[in-house]
Design a protein around this motif. Structure first.
Motif, mmCIF file in Angstrom:
data_model
loop_
_atom_site.group_PDB
_atom_site.id
_atom_site.type_symbol
_atom_site.label_atom_id
_atom_site.label_comp_id
_atom_site.label_asym_id
_atom_site.label_seq_id
_atom_site.Cartn_x
_atom_site.Cartn_y
_atom_site.Cartn_z
ATOM 1 N N LEU A 135 0.825 -1.208 0.000
ATOM 2 C CA LEU A 135 0.000 0.000 0.000
ATOM 3 C C LEU A 135 0.860 1.259 0.000
ATOM 4 C CD1 LEU A 135 -2.760 1.380 0.255
ATOM 5 C CD2 LEU A 135 -2.553 1.147 2.742
ATOM 6 N N GLY A 136 1.904 1.272 0.829
ATOM 7 C CA GLY A 136 2.781 2.440 0.867
ATOM 8 C C GLY A 136 3.442 2.710 -0.462
ATOM 9 N N TRP A 137 3.913 1.642 -1.119
ATOM 10 C CA TRP A 137 4.568 1.823 -2.421
ATOM 11 C C TRP A 137 3.560 2.248 -3.485
ATOM 12 C CZ3 TRP A 137 8.357 0.322 0.682
ATOM 13 C CH2 TRP A 137 9.675 0.453 0.248
ATOM 14 N N LEU A 138 2.361 1.685 -3.462
ATOM 15 C CA LEU A 138 1.342 2.065 -4.438
ATOM 16 C C LEU A 138 0.998 3.550 -4.335
ATOM 17 C CD1 LEU A 138 -1.135 -0.967 -4.244
ATOM 18 C CD2 LEU A 138 0.322 -0.366 -6.174
ATOM 19 N N LEU A 139 0.808 4.036 -3.109
ATOM 20 C CA LEU A 139 0.475 5.445 -2.925
ATOM 21 C C LEU A 139 1.637 6.349 -3.312
ATOM 22 C CD1 LEU A 139 -1.435 5.265 0.485
ATOM 23 C CD2 LEU A 139 -2.410 5.515 -1.800
ATOM 24 N N PHE A 140 2.843 5.948 -2.960
ATOM 25 C CA PHE A 140 4.028 6.742 -3.289
ATOM 26 C C PHE A 140 4.203 6.856 -4.805
ATOM 27 C CE2 PHE A 140 8.679 6.753 -4.123
ATOM 28 C CZ PHE A 140 8.970 8.014 -3.609
ATOM 29 N N ILE A 141 4.029 5.744 -5.495
ATOM 30 C CA ILE A 141 4.153 5.755 -6.954
ATOM 31 C C ILE A 141 3.026 6.570 -7.582
ATOM 32 C CG2 ILE A 141 4.065 4.295 -9.017
ATOM 33 C CD1 ILE A 141 5.368 2.073 -7.272
ATOM 34 N N GLY A 142 1.799 6.355 -7.103
ATOM 35 C CA GLY A 142 0.660 7.052 -7.685
ATOM 36 C C GLY A 142 0.733 8.558 -7.537
ATOM 37 N N LEU A 143 1.265 9.040 -6.409
ATOM 38 C CA LEU A 143 1.343 10.476 -6.185
ATOM 39 C C LEU A 143 2.435 11.130 -7.019
ATOM 40 C CD1 LEU A 143 0.399 12.942 -4.467
ATOM 41 C CD2 LEU A 143 2.197 12.337 -2.846
ATOM 42 N N ASN A 144 3.524 10.422 -7.252
ATOM 43 C CA ASN A 144 4.712 11.047 -7.844
ATOM 44 C C ASN A 144 5.011 10.610 -9.269
ATOM 45 O OD1 ASN A 144 5.725 12.520 -5.406
ATOM 46 N ND2 ASN A 144 5.771 10.454 -4.576
ATOM 47 N N ARG A 216 12.004 16.813 -11.811
ATOM 48 C CA ARG A 216 10.897 17.716 -12.148
ATOM 49 C C ARG A 216 10.949 18.996 -11.324
ATOM 50 N NH1 ARG A 216 7.721 13.029 -12.055
ATOM 51 N NH2 ARG A 216 6.802 13.683 -10.068
ATOM 52 N N LYS A 217 11.312 18.871 -10.048
ATOM 53 C CA LYS A 217 11.406 20.061 -9.206
ATOM 54 C C LYS A 217 12.510 20.995 -9.702
ATOM 55 C CE LYS A 217 8.234 19.030 -6.164
ATOM 56 N NZ LYS A 217 6.996 19.847 -6.029
ATOM 57 N N LEU A 218 13.634 20.419 -10.099
ATOM 58 C CA LEU A 218 14.715 21.258 -10.615
ATOM 59 C C LEU A 218 14.318 21.947 -11.913
ATOM 60 C CD1 LEU A 218 17.822 18.977 -9.922
ATOM 61 C CD2 LEU A 218 17.139 21.046 -8.701
ATOM 62 N N ASP A 219 13.605 21.227 -12.780
ATOM 63 C CA ASP A 219 13.141 21.845 -14.025
ATOM 64 C C ASP A 219 12.159 22.988 -13.739
ATOM 65 O OD1 ASP A 219 14.698 20.127 -15.471
ATOM 66 O OD2 ASP A 219 13.078 18.706 -15.908
ATOM 67 N N ASP A 220 11.222 22.758 -12.810
ATOM 68 C CA ASP A 220 10.264 23.809 -12.457
ATOM 69 C C ASP A 220 10.970 25.007 -11.829
ATOM 70 O OD1 ASP A 220 8.244 22.233 -13.411
ATOM 71 O OD2 ASP A 220 7.606 21.490 -11.449
ATOM 72 N N PHE A 221 11.986 24.733 -11.025
ATOM 73 C CA PHE A 221 12.729 25.833 -10.402
ATOM 74 C C PHE A 221 13.466 26.665 -11.449
ATOM 75 C CE2 PHE A 221 16.731 27.447 -8.612
ATOM 76 C CZ PHE A 221 16.229 28.270 -7.615
ATOM 77 N N SER A 222 14.061 25.987 -12.416
ATOM 78 C CA SER A 222 14.787 26.712 -13.457
ATOM 79 C C SER A 222 13.862 27.542 -14.324
ATOM 80 C CB SER A 222 15.579 25.727 -14.328
ATOM 81 O OG SER A 222 14.694 24.850 -15.021
ATOM 82 N N GLN A 223 12.593 27.135 -14.436
ATOM 83 C CA GLN A 223 11.625 27.872 -15.247
ATOM 84 C C GLN A 223 10.766 28.816 -14.413
ATOM 85 O OE1 GLN A 223 9.381 25.056 -17.588
ATOM 86 N NE2 GLN A 223 11.207 23.908 -18.159
ATOM 87 N N GLY A 224 11.015 28.880 -13.097
ATOM 88 C CA GLY A 224 10.250 29.770 -12.242
ATOM 89 C C GLY A 224 8.828 29.344 -12.016
ATOM 90 N N LYS A 225 8.563 28.050 -12.008
ATOM 91 C CA LYS A 225 7.192 27.561 -11.864
ATOM 92 C C LYS A 225 6.845 27.084 -10.472
ATOM 93 C CE LYS A 225 6.787 25.940 -16.667
ATOM 94 N NZ LYS A 225 6.551 24.767 -17.520
ATOM 95 N N LEU A 226 7.804 27.075 -9.555
ATOM 96 C CA LEU A 226 7.519 26.636 -8.201
ATOM 97 C C LEU A 226 6.672 27.664 -7.474
ATOM 98 C CD1 LEU A 226 10.917 25.096 -7.046
ATOM 99 C CD2 LEU A 226 8.869 23.894 -7.786
ATOM 100 N N PRO A 227 5.826 27.238 -6.496
ATOM 101 C CA PRO A 227 5.018 28.195 -5.738
ATOM 102 C C PRO A 227 5.881 29.246 -5.060
ATOM 103 C CG PRO A 227 4.282 25.940 -5.320
ATOM 104 C CD PRO A 227 5.543 25.840 -6.111
ATOM 105 N N GLY A 228 5.512 30.510 -5.226
ATOM 106 C CA GLY A 228 6.274 31.597 -4.636
ATOM 107 C C GLY A 228 7.293 32.209 -5.573
ATOM 108 N N GLN A 229 7.599 31.519 -6.668
ATOM 109 C CA GLN A 229 8.555 32.059 -7.635
ATOM 110 C C GLN A 229 7.837 32.975 -8.628
ATOM 111 O OE1 GLN A 229 10.588 28.349 -9.048
ATOM 112 N NE2 GLN A 229 12.399 29.638 -8.823
ATOM 113 N N ARG A 230 8.565 33.982 -9.100
ATOM 114 C CA ARG A 230 8.042 34.838 -10.160
ATOM 115 C C ARG A 230 8.333 34.203 -11.507
ATOM 116 N NH1 ARG A 230 9.771 40.999 -8.378
ATOM 117 N NH2 ARG A 230 8.590 41.041 -6.404
ATOM 118 N N PRO A 231 7.339 34.059 -12.356
ATOM 119 C CA PRO A 231 7.608 33.471 -13.677
ATOM 120 C C PRO A 231 8.567 34.322 -14.469
ATOM 121 C CG PRO A 231 5.424 34.462 -13.600
ATOM 122 C CD PRO A 231 5.946 34.484 -12.195
ATOM 123 N N ARG A 232 9.499 33.660 -15.116
ATOM 124 C CA ARG A 232 10.500 34.361 -15.915
ATOM 125 C C ARG A 232 9.937 34.735 -17.282
ATOM 126 N NH1 ARG A 232 16.079 30.956 -14.670
ATOM 127 N NH2 ARG A 232 15.973 31.158 -12.392
ATOM 128 N N GLY A 233 10.283 35.933 -17.716
ATOM 129 C CA GLY A 233 9.811 36.395 -19.019
ATOM 130 C C GLY A 233 10.614 35.847 -20.145
#
Length: 233
Positions: A135-144, A216-233
């Motif tokens: 169950l733990g592995w199923l939920l972990f995989i399903g969320l991520n 994915r988090k690193l890609d979102d950070f580089s593109q300014g898509k993480l919560p609290g970040q300003r989107p880059r023009g």
């Protein structure tokens, strides 16, 4: 004595006889909430509170299953080997499988009462361990794992692990009850080996999912898509 309305109008003019009126401000029309289906692409913002709550629940389930696995193998089965079997290693602790002679020695060391307790271990901790790990592995995989095809491939591993684990427990009980049956011992040994192979695959899947999340988090950070970040023009 005050003047009448007619007297006031005669003395001060027509406007004095009537009470001043305050202009009414028109009421604004009620604003209808926008439906989710009417929103344009990019207007539907995520709710970080819900995402973080789901992540906490999944993390708890994942680590509960892992802790129960460690408890079962490092404490319960070690206790079976030392206390019930007089130092003969429990068969499921042998990742490379076991021979019929080892199983016969284990069954002989258990005795009648020990075999009953050994079967009881499989019916309690040995039952909940694969279910909670799966169950733990199923939920972990399903969320991520957002990709549906990859998610189903990954999900097959914990499902198979739980099934093989439970089948192995049943086969071990039957083999210990009839230690002179070589086919029962071989079947139980094969399931134990398969259990450990699937455990290695579980670890591999967890590593792959964790790496993909970090990427994915690193890609979102580089593109300014993480919560609290300003989107880059």
């Amino acid at each position: 004595m005050g003047m009448t309305r007619a007297q006031k109008a005669k003395k001060y003019g027509e406007d004095a006889g009537s009470a001043p009126t305050t202009p009414r401000t028109p009421r604004a029309a009620p604003v209808r909430p926008v439906s989710v289906h009417e929103m344009r692409s990019g207007e539907l913002a995520p709710e970080p509170e819900k995402g973080s709550s789901a992540g906490i629940l999944v993390g708890v389930a994942f680590f509960v299953g892992l802790a129960l696995w460690l408890y079962y193998h490092l404490l319960v089965l070690q206790g079976v080997s030392g206390n019930l079997a007089g130092g003969v290693t429990a068969p499921e602790l042998l990742a490379g499988g076991f021979s019929g002679d080892h199983l016969a020695d284990f069954a002989r060391a258990l005795g009648e009462n020990g075999r009953t307790e050994y079967s009881g271990v499989h019916a309690t901790t040995g039952l909940f361990t694969p279910l909670l790990v799966g169950l733990g592995w199923l939920l972990f995989i399903g969320l991520n794992t957002p990709q549906r095809a990859r998610k189903w491939v990954y999900w097959a591993v914990p499902l198979l692990y739980a099934v093989v684990f439970l089948l192995g427990n049943s086969a071990l009980d039957a083999a210990v009850a009839h230690p002179d049956n070589p086919s029962a011992a071989a079947w139980a040994s094969g399931l134990v080996v398969a259990r450990w192979v699937l455990l290695a695959l579980l670890v591999l899947v967890a590593v792959l999912v964790a790496v993909s999340v970090v990427r994915r988090k690193l890609d979102d950070f580089s593109q300014g898509k993480l919560p609290g970040q300003r989107p880059r023009g």
